[in-house]
Design a protein around this motif. Structure first.
Motif, PDB file in Angstrom:
ATOM      1  N   HIS A   1       0.812  -1.215   0.000  1.00 45.07           N
ATOM      2  CA  HIS A   1       0.000   0.000   0.000  1.00 45.07           C
ATOM      3  C   HIS A   1       0.851   1.273   0.000  1.00 45.07           C
ATOM      4  O   HIS A   1       0.308   2.379  -0.038  1.00 45.07           O
ATOM      5  CB  HIS A   1      -0.918   0.013   1.225  1.00 45.07           C
ATOM      6  CG  HIS A   1      -1.913  -1.107   1.238  1.00 45.07           C
ATOM      7  ND1 HIS A   1      -2.944  -1.211   0.335  1.00 45.07           N
ATOM      8  CD2 HIS A   1      -2.012  -2.194   2.056  1.00 45.07           C
ATOM      9  CE1 HIS A   1      -3.652  -2.300   0.575  1.00 45.07           C
ATOM     10  NE2 HIS A   1      -3.104  -2.912   1.623  1.00 45.07           N
ATOM     11  N   LEU A   2       2.148   1.107   0.073  1.00 44.95           N
ATOM     12  CA  LEU A   2       3.026   2.266   0.112  1.00 44.95           C
ATOM     13  C   LEU A   2       2.958   3.043  -1.206  1.00 44.95           C
ATOM     14  O   LEU A   2       3.019   2.457  -2.291  1.00 44.95           O
ATOM     15  CB  LEU A   2       4.470   1.826   0.381  1.00 44.95           C
ATOM     16  CG  LEU A   2       5.526   2.929   0.458  1.00 44.95           C
ATOM     17  CD1 LEU A   2       5.270   3.833   1.658  1.00 44.95           C
ATOM     18  CD2 LEU A   2       6.920   2.320   0.529  1.00 44.95           C
ATOM     19  N   VAL A   3       2.830   4.370  -1.101  1.00 43.55           N
ATOM     20  CA  VAL A   3       2.821   5.246  -2.276  1.00 43.55           C
ATOM     21  C   VAL A   3       3.921   6.291  -2.097  1.00 43.55           C
ATOM     22  O   VAL A   3       3.964   6.974  -1.077  1.00 43.55           O
ATOM     23  CB  VAL A   3       1.463   5.958  -2.440  1.00 43.55           C
ATOM     24  CG1 VAL A   3       1.516   6.934  -3.605  1.00 43.55           C
ATOM     25  CG2 VAL A   3       0.344   4.942  -2.639  1.00 43.55           C
ATOM     26  N   PHE A   4       4.803   6.366  -3.039  1.00 43.37           N
ATOM     27  CA  PHE A   4       5.828   7.408  -2.962  1.00 43.37           C
ATOM     28  C   PHE A   4       6.095   7.974  -4.352  1.00 43.37           C
ATOM     29  O   PHE A   4       5.840   7.334  -5.378  1.00 43.37           O
ATOM     30  CB  PHE A   4       7.120   6.896  -2.313  1.00 43.37           C
ATOM     31  CG  PHE A   4       7.789   5.760  -3.042  1.00 43.37           C
ATOM     32  CD1 PHE A   4       8.617   5.988  -4.135  1.00 43.37           C
ATOM     33  CD2 PHE A   4       7.601   4.451  -2.626  1.00 43.37           C
ATOM     34  CE1 PHE A   4       9.241   4.945  -4.797  1.00 43.37           C
ATOM     35  CE2 PHE A   4       8.221   3.402  -3.280  1.00 43.37           C
ATOM     36  CZ  PHE A   4       9.038   3.649  -4.360  1.00 43.37           C
ATOM     37  N   GLY A   5       6.612   9.203  -4.363  1.00 47.51           N
ATOM     38  CA  GLY A   5       6.844   9.872  -5.636  1.00 47.51           C
ATOM     39  C   GLY A   5       8.152  10.627  -5.634  1.00 47.51           C
ATOM     40  O   GLY A   5       8.901  10.630  -4.653  1.00 47.51           O
TER      41      GLY A   5
END
Length: 285
Positions: A15-19
C-alpha cells in the motif's frame, strides 16, 4: 535514496505510495528511480509531457514564487531599465533577433539591461549588445527581488540555440520536409513560466520568448508580449519603452490574470485530490 532502498520499501508494503519531485533522466539510475515511483511532480506542461514517457502519473504544480510586496507604479522616465533574471544559459543562448532588437531600441531610447544571475559560480555573460549598458547583478536571496523591482520591462528569453551538428541536421530536415518560413524551436524539457511569474507579481510588463508555458498568460497582448523574430521583439519593446501608461496597464492586466490562473491554494488542492485518488487506487489493488 538508493534504488535498492525504494524497492525494498515497496516490497515490504504493497500500500506504500511514494513519488519524486522534479525528476531527472540524465542518468540510468535516475530513470530507474522514476520507474519505481508511483508518481512525479513537475513544474510545467512541457516537463509533464516529457516524463509521461517514463511514468504514467505526472502531476503538475507551477513554480510560483511567494512575493509579498506592492506592484510597481510606472512613471515616465529618461532611462528605461530592462530586466532579466534566471540561469546564465538563457543569456548565452540569446538569439541574434533579440540582440538586434535591443540594439535598435538602444538607438532610440536611453536603456540599460540589468541581469540578475549567479555569475560568481557561472561566470559573467559576455554581452554582444550594442548601444546598451549591461549591469551584472549577483543573485542573492535577500536582495534579488529588490533588484528586479527597479526594472521597467522584463525580458524572458527561453529558447536555446541550434549549434554544430544539430544545426546542420535541422537545416537538412527543414529543407527536405518543410518551408523556408517554418518555425524551428528548441527549448528545455524543464521550461516553465516561473521567471515571468516573478515579473507579473512585481507589476512589471514582460516580453517573453514563444515557449509553451509562456502562452498561458502572454498569448493575450493585453497581458504582455510573446516574441521570436527581431521585429516581434523590437515592436514589443518599442511600445513598452514609449509609454509608462501602457507599461502600467499591461502589468495590471497580467497580474490579474496571474492571480486568476495561478492561485497556489487552488493548485495545491488539485494536487491533493490527485494524490488521494492515486492512494485509493493503490488500496484497491
Amino acid at each position: 535514496v538508493s534504488l535498492k532502498y525504494l524497492k525494498e520499501a515497496k516490497n515490504s508494503n504493497r500500500h506504500l505510495v511514494f513519488g519524486i519531485i522534479h525528476p531527472s533522466d540524465r542518468r540510468r539510475s535516475h530513470i530507474n528511480r522514476i520507474k519505481v515511483s508511483d508518481f512525479a511532480i513537475v513544474g510545467s506542461v512541457e516537463e509533464r509531457d516529457y516524463y509521461m514517457n517514463i511514468i504514467s502519473n505526472v502531476f503538475q504544480f507551477p513554480q510560483i514564487e511567494g512575493i509579498n510586496r506592492q506592484p510597481k507604479r510606472h512613471t515616465q522616465k529618461n532611462t528605461i531599465l530592462l530586466g532579466y533574471h534566471g540561469n546564465k544559459m538563457h543569456l548565452d543562448s540569446m538569439s541574434d533577433d533579440l540582440s538586434n532588437a535591443i540594439g535598435r531600441i538602444g538607438r532610440e531610447f536611453d536603456i540599460e539591461l540589468k541581469c540578475v544571475y549567479n555569475f560568481k559560480q557561472l561566470g559573467k555573460w559576455r554581452s554582444q549588445l550594442n548601444n546598451v549598458r549591461v549591469r551584472h547583478v549577483q543573485w542573492q536571496l535577500d536582495s534579488w527581488l529588490e533588484e528586479l523591482a527597479e526594472c521597467d520591462v522584463g525580458l524572458a528569453p527561453g529558447l536555446t540555440k541550434f549549434e554544430g551538428w544539430s544545426m546542420k541536421i535541422a537545416h537538412l530536415l527543414t529543407g527536405k520536409y518543410g518551408f523556408a518560413n517554418d518555425y524551428l524551436l528548441r527549448f528545455k524539457n524543464t521550461s516553465n513560466a516561473g521567471r515571468t511569474f516573478v515579473f507579473h507579481q512585481l507589476g512589471i510588463p514582460v516580453v517573453a520568448e514563444i515557449v509553451p508555458s509562456n502562452f498561458h498568460i502572454l498569448a493575450n497582448p493585453n497581458n504582455g508580449f510573446l516574441a521570436y523574430s527581431e521585429g516581434g521583439w523590437y515592436q514589443a519593446l518599442h511600445k513598452l519603452c514609449s509609454s509608462a501608461e501602457l507599461r502600467q496597464q499591461i502589468a495590471r492586466n497580467a497580474l490579474s490574470e496571474f492571480n486568476r490562473q495561478y492561485d497556489p491554494l487552488i493548485w495545491a488542492r488539485c494536487l491533493v485530490d490527485d494524490l488521494q485518488s492515486l492512494c485509493r487506487k493503490k488500496d484497491m489493488v
